[in-house]
Scaffold this motif. Structure first.
Motif, short mmCIF file in Angstrom:
data_model
loop_
_atom_site.label_atom_id
_atom_site.label_comp_id
_atom_site.label_asym_id
_atom_site.label_seq_id
_atom_site.Cartn_x
_atom_site.Cartn_y
_atom_site.Cartn_z
N ALA A 1 37.77 31.72 30.79
CA ALA A 1 36.94 31.12 31.82
C ALA A 1 37.54 31.39 33.20
O ALA A 1 38.74 31.22 33.40
CB ALA A 1 36.81 29.62 31.59
N GLY A 2 36.71 31.86 34.12
CA GLY A 2 37.17 32.12 35.48
C GLY A 2 37.91 33.44 35.66
O GLY A 2 38.35 33.75 36.77
N GLU A 3 38.04 34.21 34.59
CA GLU A 3 38.80 35.46 34.65
C GLU A 3 37.81 36.63 34.75
O GLU A 3 36.77 36.64 34.10
CB GLU A 3 39.62 35.58 33.35
CG GLU A 3 40.61 36.71 33.30
CD GLU A 3 41.44 36.69 32.02
OE1 GLU A 3 42.62 37.01 32.11
OE2 GLU A 3 40.89 36.36 30.94
N SER A 4 38.14 37.63 35.57
CA SER A 4 37.29 38.82 35.63
C SER A 4 37.55 39.69 34.40
O SER A 4 38.59 39.58 33.75
CB SER A 4 37.58 39.63 36.90
OG SER A 4 38.82 40.31 36.78
#
Length: 131
Positions: free
Chosen positions: A42-45
């Motif tokens: 989550a929230g990671e590219s």
């Protein structure tokens, strides 16, 4: 249904071979060959996830990559979205850091390996791009 977003790397060496790893027997789709990668947190590219996963699994750093293909596949028990990148340059020497078997395979030999169903479009894309 469980949804899993996965960053996948098609790693190419100077001989034009691609790196394959085999899934642990107790994993989903265990015993089959795959292109290395792992879950996007989550929230990671996708690019960051791929760099992290390839460092953890293979001990390499990604130096140059580009998007190759995106694959959406429903296994029945889970749905996977595979964001696949062609790794054109990397640092370090790949090793199975998690005990997984690995092999450098000529692109022309990929049809001799058993892949999870979601990987079939990736194999087709690799063959058409690199062969």
């Amino acid at each position: 249904m469980k949804r899993v977003h996965v960053a996948v790397g098609v790693i190419v060496n100077e001989q034009g071979q691609v790196l394959l790893t085999r899934r642990h027997n107790d994993a989903h789709q265990g015993g089959l060959w795959e292109f290395p990668g792992g879950k996007v947190e989550a929230g990671e590219s996708v690019v960051d996830a791929l760099a992290r996963e390839l460092a953890e699994e293979l001990g390499i750093s990604v130096l140059a990559s580009r998007p190759l293909i995106e694959v959406s596949h429903d296994y029945g028990d889970k749905h996977v979205l595979l964001d696949v990148y062609l790794i054109e340059k990397f640092g370090g020497s790949p090793a199975g850091m998690e005990g997984q078997p690995m092999v450098w395979a000529p692109v022309t030999d990929l049809d001799g390996y058993e892949f999870p169903a979601a990987n079939v479009p990736i194999v087709d894309s690799v063959v058409s791009t690199l062969a």
